[in-house]
Write a protein that holds these residues in place. Structure first.
Motif, PDB file in Angstrom:
ATOM      1  N   ALA A 124       0.832  -1.203   0.000  1.00 34.64           N
ATOM      2  CA  ALA A 124       0.000   0.000   0.000  1.00 34.64           C
ATOM      3  C   ALA A 124       0.866   1.251   0.000  1.00 34.64           C
ATOM      4  O   ALA A 124       1.929   1.303   0.609  1.00 34.64           O
ATOM      5  N   ALA A 125       0.361   2.267  -0.694  1.00 31.79           N
ATOM      6  CA  ALA A 125       1.087   3.527  -0.773  1.00 31.79           C
ATOM      7  C   ALA A 125       1.026   4.238   0.569  1.00 31.79           C
ATOM      8  O   ALA A 125       0.198   3.942   1.426  1.00 31.79           O
ATOM      9  N   SER A 126       1.926   5.180   0.737  1.00 28.57           N
ATOM     10  CA  SER A 126       1.956   5.970   1.964  1.00 28.57           C
ATOM     11  C   SER A 126       0.752   6.902   2.005  1.00 28.57           C
ATOM     12  O   SER A 126       0.221   7.292   0.961  1.00 28.57           O
ATOM     13  N   PRO A 127       0.317   7.289   3.199  1.00 32.19           N
ATOM     14  CA  PRO A 127      -0.795   8.248   3.303  1.00 32.19           C
ATOM     15  C   PRO A 127      -0.436   9.563   2.627  1.00 32.19           C
ATOM     16  O   PRO A 127       0.733   9.925   2.514  1.00 32.19           O
ATOM     17  N   VAL A 128      -1.468  10.271   2.148  1.00 36.06           N
ATOM     18  CA  VAL A 128      -1.260  11.561   1.496  1.00 36.06           C
ATOM     19  C   VAL A 128      -2.033  12.622   2.253  1.00 36.06           C
ATOM     20  O   VAL A 128      -2.981  12.322   2.985  1.00 36.06           O
ATOM     21  N   SER A 129      -1.627  13.847   2.076  1.00 36.94           N
ATOM     22  CA  SER A 129      -2.314  14.959   2.721  1.00 36.94           C
ATOM     23  C   SER A 129      -3.438  15.455   1.819  1.00 36.94           C
ATOM     24  O   SER A 129      -3.586  15.026   0.672  1.00 36.94           O
ATOM     25  N   VAL A 130      -4.224  16.404   2.332  1.00 42.11           N
ATOM     26  CA  VAL A 130      -5.400  16.857   1.630  1.00 42.11           C
ATOM     27  C   VAL A 130      -5.062  17.545   0.309  1.00 42.11           C
ATOM     28  O   VAL A 130      -5.770  17.382  -0.697  1.00 42.11           O
ATOM     29  N   GLY A 131      -3.973  18.305   0.272  1.00 45.36           N
ATOM     30  CA  GLY A 131      -3.632  19.038  -0.948  1.00 45.36           C
ATOM     31  C   GLY A 131      -3.359  18.131  -2.129  1.00 45.36           C
ATOM     32  O   GLY A 131      -3.989  18.268  -3.192  1.00 45.36           O
ATOM     33  N   LEU A 139     -10.083  18.518  -7.526  1.00 40.81           N
ATOM     34  CA  LEU A 139     -11.008  19.162  -6.607  1.00 40.81           C
ATOM     35  C   LEU A 139     -10.269  20.185  -5.753  1.00 40.81           C
ATOM     36  O   LEU A 139      -9.040  20.228  -5.739  1.00 40.81           O
ATOM     37  N   ARG A 140     -11.034  20.967  -5.020  1.00 39.72           N
ATOM     38  CA  ARG A 140     -10.439  21.891  -4.052  1.00 39.72           C
ATOM     39  C   ARG A 140     -10.337  21.180  -2.704  1.00 39.72           C
ATOM     40  O   ARG A 140     -11.213  20.353  -2.364  1.00 39.72           O
ATOM     41  N   PRO A 141      -9.327  21.483  -1.907  1.00 46.58           N
ATOM     42  CA  PRO A 141      -9.247  20.889  -0.566  1.00 46.58           C
ATOM     43  C   PRO A 141     -10.515  21.132   0.249  1.00 46.58           C
ATOM     44  O   PRO A 141     -10.921  20.273   1.038  1.00 46.58           O
ATOM     45  N   ALA A 142     -11.148  22.296   0.023  1.00 45.60           N
ATOM     46  CA  ALA A 142     -12.371  22.591   0.770  1.00 45.60           C
ATOM     47  C   ALA A 142     -13.468  21.573   0.478  1.00 45.60           C
ATOM     48  O   ALA A 142     -14.310  21.289   1.348  1.00 45.60           O
ATOM     49  N   THR A 143     -13.479  21.028  -0.747  1.00 45.53           N
ATOM     50  CA  THR A 143     -14.485  20.026  -1.087  1.00 45.53           C
ATOM     51  C   THR A 143     -14.282  18.763  -0.274  1.00 45.53           C
ATOM     52  O   THR A 143     -15.246  18.181   0.253  1.00 45.53           O
ATOM     53  N   LEU A 144     -13.034  18.330  -0.147  1.00 44.84           N
ATOM     54  CA  LEU A 144     -12.755  17.135   0.640  1.00 44.84           C
ATOM     55  C   LEU A 144     -13.117  17.362   2.107  1.00 44.84           C
ATOM     56  O   LEU A 144     -13.630  16.457   2.777  1.00 44.84           O
ATOM     57  N   ARG A 145     -12.867  18.560   2.600  1.00 46.59           N
ATOM     58  CA  ARG A 145     -13.228  18.847   3.988  1.00 46.59           C
ATOM     59  C   ARG A 145     -14.751  18.830   4.161  1.00 46.59           C
ATOM     60  O   ARG A 145     -15.270  18.368   5.186  1.00 46.59           O
ATOM     61  N   ALA A 146     -15.474  19.346   3.154  1.00 50.46           N
ATOM     62  CA  ALA A 146     -16.941  19.328   3.212  1.00 50.46           C
ATOM     63  C   ALA A 146     -17.459  17.890   3.193  1.00 50.46           C
ATOM     64  O   ALA A 146     -18.409  17.554   3.915  1.00 50.46           O
ATOM     65  N   TRP A 147     -16.838  17.041   2.394  1.00 51.84           N
ATOM     66  CA  TRP A 147     -17.240  15.638   2.365  1.00 51.84           C
ATOM     67  C   TRP A 147     -16.976  14.967   3.705  1.00 51.84           C
ATOM     68  O   TRP A 147     -17.730  14.107   4.132  1.00 51.84           O
ATOM     69  N   GLU A 148     -15.891  15.372   4.353  1.00 54.88           N
ATOM     70  CA  GLU A 148     -15.607  14.826   5.679  1.00 54.88           C
ATOM     71  C   GLU A 148     -16.708  15.228   6.664  1.00 54.88           C
ATOM     72  O   GLU A 148     -17.198  14.403   7.444  1.00 54.88           O
ATOM     73  N   ARG A 154     -13.227   9.856   6.194  1.00 59.15           N
ATOM     74  CA  ARG A 154     -12.814   9.755   7.598  1.00 59.15           C
ATOM     75  C   ARG A 154     -11.288   9.698   7.682  1.00 59.15           C
ATOM     76  O   ARG A 154     -10.721   8.678   8.107  1.00 59.15           O
ATOM     77  N   PRO A 155     -10.625  10.762   7.254  1.00 58.07           N
ATOM     78  CA  PRO A 155      -9.160  10.730   7.293  1.00 58.07           C
ATOM     79  C   PRO A 155      -8.634  10.738   8.728  1.00 58.07           C
ATOM     80  O   PRO A 155      -9.317  11.198   9.651  1.00 58.07           O
ATOM     81  N   GLY A 156      -7.409  10.215   8.863  1.00 55.42           N
ATOM     82  CA  GLY A 156      -6.756  10.277  10.162  1.00 55.42           C
ATOM     83  C   GLY A 156      -6.051  11.614  10.331  1.00 55.42           C
ATOM     84  O   GLY A 156      -6.199  12.524   9.511  1.00 55.42           O
ATOM     85  N   ARG A 157      -5.300  11.739  11.385  1.00 57.08           N
ATOM     86  CA  ARG A 157      -4.551  12.959  11.679  1.00 57.08           C
ATOM     87  C   ARG A 157      -3.102  12.600  11.976  1.00 57.08           C
ATOM     88  O   ARG A 157      -2.824  11.599  12.654  1.00 57.08           O
ATOM     89  N   ASP A 158      -2.227  13.401  11.445  1.00 59.33           N
ATOM     90  CA  ASP A 158      -0.807  13.248  11.767  1.00 59.33           C
ATOM     91  C   ASP A 158      -0.613  13.618  13.240  1.00 59.33           C
ATOM     92  O   ASP A 158      -0.940  14.746  13.637  1.00 59.33           O
ATOM     93  N   PRO A 159      -0.111  12.707  14.053  1.00 56.94           N
ATOM     94  CA  PRO A 159       0.015  13.011  15.487  1.00 56.94           C
ATOM     95  C   PRO A 159       0.961  14.163  15.776  1.00 56.94           C
ATOM     96  O   PRO A 159       0.824  14.830  16.818  1.00 56.94           O
ATOM     97  N   ALA A 160       1.894  14.420  14.875  1.00 61.24           N
ATOM     98  CA  ALA A 160       2.862  15.493  15.126  1.00 61.24           C
ATOM     99  C   ALA A 160       2.317  16.857  14.735  1.00 61.24           C
ATOM    100  O   ALA A 160       2.519  17.845  15.442  1.00 61.24           O
ATOM    101  N   ARG A 164      -4.623  16.511   8.350  1.00 63.05           N
ATOM    102  CA  ARG A 164      -5.313  15.342   7.818  1.00 63.05           C
ATOM    103  C   ARG A 164      -4.352  14.480   7.004  1.00 63.05           C
ATOM    104  O   ARG A 164      -3.563  15.006   6.212  1.00 63.05           O
ATOM    105  N   VAL A 165      -4.508  13.161   7.164  1.00 67.59           N
ATOM    106  CA  VAL A 165      -3.750  12.214   6.345  1.00 67.59           C
ATOM    107  C   VAL A 165      -4.725  11.172   5.820  1.00 67.59           C
ATOM    108  O   VAL A 165      -5.571  10.660   6.560  1.00 67.59           O
ATOM    109  N   TYR A 166      -4.618  10.901   4.532  1.00 64.20           N
ATOM    110  CA  TYR A 166      -5.523   9.978   3.852  1.00 64.20           C
ATOM    111  C   TYR A 166      -4.791   8.685   3.538  1.00 64.20           C
ATOM    112  O   TYR A 166      -3.883   8.655   2.701  1.00 64.20           O
ATOM    113  N   ALA A 167      -5.186   7.615   4.219  1.00 63.95           N
ATOM    114  CA  ALA A 167      -4.636   6.286   3.950  1.00 63.95           C
ATOM    115  C   ALA A 167      -5.181   5.789   2.617  1.00 63.95           C
ATOM    116  O   ALA A 167      -6.113   6.370   2.057  1.00 63.95           O
TER     117      ALA A 167
END
Length: 239
Positions: A124-131, A139-148, A154-160, A164-167
Motif C-alpha cells: 500500500a502507498a503511503s498516506p497523502v495529505s489533503v492538498g 477538486l479543491r481541498p475545501a471540497t474534501l473537507r466538506a465531504w468529511e 474519515r481521514p486520520g490525523r498526523d500526530p505530530a 489530515r492524512v488519507y490512507a
C-alpha cells in the motif's frame, strides 16, 4: 363515487382469511382501513363479504411484495373511493422509484468500474495529505473537507502536526465519492454506500452486495407485475 360491494355469494371473514393465512381480525381491520370496500351486515350484525371483497384482498396482498404495505393500502383505498386515476398515479410513482433505484445501482457499478483495482495491502502507498489528494482528483481541498463533515470521508490525523492524512482506503473512498458526485448522487446516498464499502472490507467483497441488490430489484419488478395482475382482476370485478 365509490361502488357498493356486490352482494352475491356471501362469504364469512374466515372464508377470506383462511386462504392467505390471515386472522379474521386482520380481514376486519383491512375493511376498517378502507383496503376492502364496506361490507353489508346480516340482520344480526355480522359482516357479509362477497367475491368482490375476496378479489380486493388478493389485490392488496398481491401489491404488498412489490410496492410495500403503505403504497398497496393507498392504491386500494383510492380504488374503493372511486378515484382510479389517483390509484394509478400511486402505482406509477412506485414504478418510478424502482426505476430510480435501478439507475442508482447502475451509477454505482459504473463508478466502481472506473476505479483502479485496490492496491495490495502489503504494498500500500503511503498516506497523502489533503492538498495532493485534492489536486489528483481535480477538486479543491475545501471540497474534501466538506465531504468529511458530511460523513463521506474519515481521514486520520498526523500526530505530530494534526494535519489530515488519507490512507489508501481513504483515497479509495474519495475517488468513489468523486465518481458518484459526478453521476449526480447526493451526499447522504454516497455516505451510505461508502459505509457499505467499509463494512464489506473494500470494493472486492462489495460485489456480493451488488449482486444481492440486483436480485432484490429484479424480485421487486416481478412482484410488481404479479400485483398488477391481481389489481387488474379486482378492477374488472368492480366493473
Amino acid at each position: 363515487m365509490s361502488q357498493k360491494p356486490q352482494t352475491g355469494g356471501r362469504l364469512r371473514p374466515v372464508d377470506l382469511a383462511r386462504p392467505h393465512g390471515l386472522s379474521t381480525q386482520a380481514v376486519r381491520n383491512y375493511e376498517d382501513d378502507g383496503i376492502l370496500p364496506p361490507a353489508a351486515r346480516t340482520p344480526h350484525g355480522y359482516r357479509a363479504y362477497t367475491p368482490l371483497h375476496a378479489s380486493a384482498l388478493r389485490a392488496f396482498l398481491g401489491l404488498v411484495p412489490g410496492h410495500g404495505h403503505r403504497t398497496a393500502a393507498s392504491v386500494l383505498r383510492a380504488v374503493n373511493e372511486g378515484a382510479l386515476d389517483q390509484a394509478l398515479r400511486v402505482v406509477d410513482e412506485s414504478h418510478l422509484q424502482l426505476l430510480e433505484d435501478r439507475r442508482t445501482l447502475e451509477s454505482v457499478e459504473r463508478a466502481l468500474r472506473d476505479l483502479a483495482p485496490e492496491p495490495d495491502p502489503a504494498r500500500a502507498a503511503s498516506p497523502v495529505s489533503v492538498g495532493p489528494l485534492a489536486r489528483g482528483l481535480g477538486l479543491r481541498p475545501a471540497t474534501l473537507r466538506a465531504w468529511e463533515r458530511a460523513g463521506l470521508l474519515r481521514p486520520g490525523r498526523d500526530p505530530a502536526t494534526g494535519y489530515r492524512v488519507y490512507a489508501p482506503a481513504d483515497v479509495r473512498d474519495a475517488r468513489l465519492a468523486h465518481q458518484l458526485r459526478r453521476g449526480g448522487h447526493g451526499l447522504e446516498d454516497i455516505a451510505l454506500l461508502l459505509d457499505r464499502v467499509r463494512a464489506a472490507g473494500g470494493l472486492q467483497p462489495l460485489e456480493a452486495t451488488l449482486h444481492d441488490w440486483h436480485a432484490r430489484l429484479t424480485a421487486r419488478g416481478r412482484a410488481m407485475l404479479a400485483g398488477a395482475a391481481e389489481l387488474d382482476a379486482y378492477l374488472r370485478a368492480r366493473g
